[in-house]
Design a protein around this motif. Structure first.
Motif, mmCIF file in Angstrom:
data_model
loop_
_atom_site.group_PDB
_atom_site.id
_atom_site.type_symbol
_atom_site.label_atom_id
_atom_site.label_comp_id
_atom_site.label_asym_id
_atom_site.label_seq_id
_atom_site.Cartn_x
_atom_site.Cartn_y
_atom_site.Cartn_z
ATOM 1 N N ASN A 156 46.297 33.281 31.325
ATOM 2 C CA ASN A 156 46.958 34.596 31.192
ATOM 3 C C ASN A 156 47.277 35.370 32.399
ATOM 4 O O ASN A 156 48.372 35.814 32.874
ATOM 5 C CB ASN A 156 46.140 35.438 30.204
ATOM 6 N N TYR A 157 46.188 35.408 33.276
ATOM 7 C CA TYR A 157 46.112 36.198 34.348
ATOM 8 C C TYR A 157 47.466 35.578 35.439
ATOM 9 O O TYR A 157 48.028 36.184 36.181
ATOM 10 C CB TYR A 157 44.984 36.357 35.028
ATOM 11 N N ILE A 158 47.270 34.153 35.667
ATOM 12 C CA ILE A 158 48.212 33.454 36.517
ATOM 13 C C ILE A 158 49.617 33.744 35.960
ATOM 14 O O ILE A 158 50.357 33.901 36.968
ATOM 15 C CB ILE A 158 47.499 31.856 36.471
ATOM 16 N N LEU A 159 49.921 33.542 34.763
ATOM 17 C CA LEU A 159 50.980 33.874 34.171
ATOM 18 C C LEU A 159 51.478 35.335 34.507
ATOM 19 O O LEU A 159 52.592 35.634 35.025
ATOM 20 C CB LEU A 159 51.188 33.615 32.728
ATOM 21 N N LEU A 160 50.643 36.373 34.413
ATOM 22 C CA LEU A 160 51.132 37.581 34.727
ATOM 23 C C LEU A 160 51.180 37.984 36.238
ATOM 24 O O LEU A 160 51.950 38.739 36.533
ATOM 25 C CB LEU A 160 50.015 38.596 34.140
#
Length: 270
Positions: free
Chosen positions: A195-199
């Motif tokens: 999720n953080y990588i995508l964000l």
């Protein structure tokens, strides 16, 4: 700590505002006044543009879209906050929180796109005035607005659906007065690295590409204005450019503090 699935009827506590009962009426009046000014001001802009045929141009068409987006953006967060202040309750359901975060992303991304489109419109009007009516046709302007909306919805839905696969802990307190994606992820007990990588990736793209286009457009506009022979043309072009740049600076300055910079916190503990 035993994680639980976030689909349950859990509630988030929005602790971004004061818990002092004496300050809550003051905050309620302040935010209500700000919301009404924002709502009525943008509504007047939309009504003025729609009622005056002389303002039915691409620039004012995009301006009315931007005003409508501002109304939706403020309405997504402020009414719930006002209700919480009035009833002295800081809770929001998980479904409501996720829905709010989704709409915040939609309207933030949409405003981002519209600012880039307005910069392009201004660039064509100043740098290619003879081709302006050929390039900025009504169908093309409508297509730009529609693509901006669809892209924003898809981006927000991707992030929201990704959040559905994480589990929230029992501690659901967030130091914000509205629901924001990064704060929701920080409350998760399961792995949120994807999720953080995508964000981070999306924030970099959405923050970098449109901003680069805006900087390029207004750089070309400034050079074109400086080459204008008449003082009146320089004043008209520079005044329009400065007013739009002030809106861009305000939006990206706020967005950097709330959204873009928060995307660099890849791990919730940082």
């Amino acid at each position: 700590m035993e994680p639980r699935n976030q689909i349950d009827a859990s509630e988030f506590l929005l602790l971004g505002l004061t818990e002092d009962p004496e300050l809550q009426p003051l905050l309620f009046s302040l935010f209500l006044s700000t919301y009404l000014v924002t709502f009525l001001g943008n509504l007047l802009i939309i009504l003025a543009i729609s009622s005056d045929s002389h303002l039915h141009t691409p620039m004012y068409f995009f301006l009315s879209n931007l005003s409508f987006t501002d109304i939706c953006f403020s309405t997504t967060t402020t009414p719930k906050m006002l209700v919480n202040l009035q009833v002295e309750n800081q809770s929001i359901t998980y479904t409501g929180c996720l829905t709010q975060a989704c709409f915040v992303m939609i309207f933030a991304c949409l405003e981002n796109c519209l600012l880039e489109v307005m910069a392009y419109d201004h660039y064509v009007a100043i740098c290619h005035p003879l081709r302006y009516t050929i390039i900025m046709k009504p169908n093309f302007c409508g297509l730009l607005s529609l693509l901006s909306l669809l892209t924003s919805i898809v981006d927000a839905l991707i992030h929201t659906l990704m959040v559905l696969h994480v589990c929230s802990c029992t501690n659901l307190e967030t130091p914000h007065f509205f629901c924001e994606l990064v704060q929701i992820l920080k409350l998760a007990c399961s792995d949120t690295l994807i999720n953080y990588i995508l964000l981070f990736f999306v924030a970099t793209v959405w923050g970098g590409v449109p901003l680069s286009g805006i900087i390029y457009s207004y750089t070309q506009v400034v050079f074109s204005v400086l080459r204008m022979p008449s003082t009146g043309g320089k004043y008209k072009g520079s005044s329009t450019c400065m007013s739009q740049l002030s809106v861009v600076s305000l939006f990206y300055g706020t967005g950097h503090g709330v959204y873009i910079s928060s995307a660099f916190h890849i791990f919730p503990g940082t």
